[in-house]
Design a protein around this motif. Structure first.
Motif, PDB file in Angstrom:
ATOM      1  N   TRP A  11       0.720  -1.372   0.279  1.00 30.59           N
ATOM      2  CA  TRP A  11       0.022  -0.019   0.152  1.00 30.59           C
ATOM      3  C   TRP A  11       0.990   1.277   0.139  1.00 30.59           C
ATOM      4  O   TRP A  11       1.978   1.345   0.420  1.00 30.59           O
ATOM      5  N   ARG A  13       0.063   4.219   1.502  1.00 31.62           N
ATOM      6  CA  ARG A  13       0.010   4.895   2.836  1.00 31.62           C
ATOM      7  C   ARG A  13      -0.814   3.630   3.827  1.00 31.62           C
ATOM      8  O   ARG A  13      -1.490   2.888   3.402  1.00 31.62           O
ATOM      9  N   PRO A  15      -3.444   1.739   6.192  1.00 25.57           N
ATOM     10  CA  PRO A  15      -4.631   1.842   6.282  1.00 25.57           C
ATOM     11  C   PRO A  15      -5.221   2.609   7.690  1.00 25.57           C
ATOM     12  O   PRO A  15      -4.372   2.442   8.616  1.00 25.57           O
ATOM     13  N   GLN A  16      -5.977   3.111   7.542  1.00 29.48           N
ATOM     14  CA  GLN A  16      -6.899   4.019   8.836  1.00 29.48           C
ATOM     15  C   GLN A  16      -7.435   2.751   9.471  1.00 29.48           C
ATOM     16  O   GLN A  16      -7.827   1.772   8.946  1.00 29.48           O
ATOM     17  N   PRO A  17      -7.526   2.757  10.812  1.00 30.52           N
ATOM     18  CA  PRO A  17      -8.284   1.638  11.605  1.00 30.52           C
ATOM     19  C   PRO A  17      -9.832   1.519  11.014  1.00 30.52           C
ATOM     20  O   PRO A  17     -10.419   2.278  10.771  1.00 30.52           O
ATOM     21  N   GLN A  19     -10.315   0.468   7.950  1.00 28.44           N
ATOM     22  CA  GLN A  19     -10.550   0.840   6.513  1.00 28.44           C
ATOM     23  C   GLN A  19     -10.443  -0.534   5.569  1.00 28.44           C
ATOM     24  O   GLN A  19      -9.474  -1.351   6.370  1.00 28.44           O
ATOM     25  N   GLU A  21      -9.152  -3.009   2.717  1.00 28.15           N
ATOM     26  CA  GLU A  21      -7.974  -2.998   1.872  1.00 28.15           C
ATOM     27  C   GLU A  21      -8.393  -2.569   0.381  1.00 28.15           C
ATOM     28  O   GLU A  21      -7.450  -1.989  -0.427  1.00 28.15           O
ATOM     29  N   LEU A  24      -7.722   1.207  -0.401  1.00 26.10           N
ATOM     30  CA  LEU A  24      -6.355   1.610  -0.294  1.00 26.10           C
ATOM     31  C   LEU A  24      -5.779   1.860  -1.714  1.00 26.10           C
ATOM     32  O   LEU A  24      -6.070   1.356  -2.736  1.00 26.10           O
ATOM     33  N   SER A  62      -9.404  -6.238  13.276  1.00 23.85           N
ATOM     34  CA  SER A  62      -9.869  -5.198  14.226  1.00 23.85           C
ATOM     35  C   SER A  62     -10.254  -5.968  15.248  1.00 23.85           C
ATOM     36  O   SER A  62     -10.696  -7.073  15.352  1.00 23.85           O
TER      37      SER A  62
END
Length: 64
Positions: A11, A13, A15-17, A19, A21, A24, A62
């Protein structure tokens, strides 16, 4: 002489919590050997299958 040692879907950047894939920006993390080994990110999207089969840059599940 520039030689590719490895090339892996990665990726652009992290990933945000939470998010997914699929949201991305993907490209290739290329490891070259030229003098000192170095890495370069190539903005060329891998196929969805290549992304699913990647070895690295996994998204941790998560906590529930």
């Amino acid at each position: 002489m520039r030689e590719i040692l490895s090339k892996e879907p990665w990726w652009a950047r992290p990933p945000q919590p939470g998010q997914d894939e699929s949201q991305l920006e993907w490209g290739w993390l290329v490891h070259y050997s030229e003098g000192e080994p170095r890495f370069e990110f190539v903005h060329e999207r891998p196929t969805n299958e290549q992304i699913r089969q990647r070895k690295g840059c996994r998204i941790a599940p998560s906590p529930e």
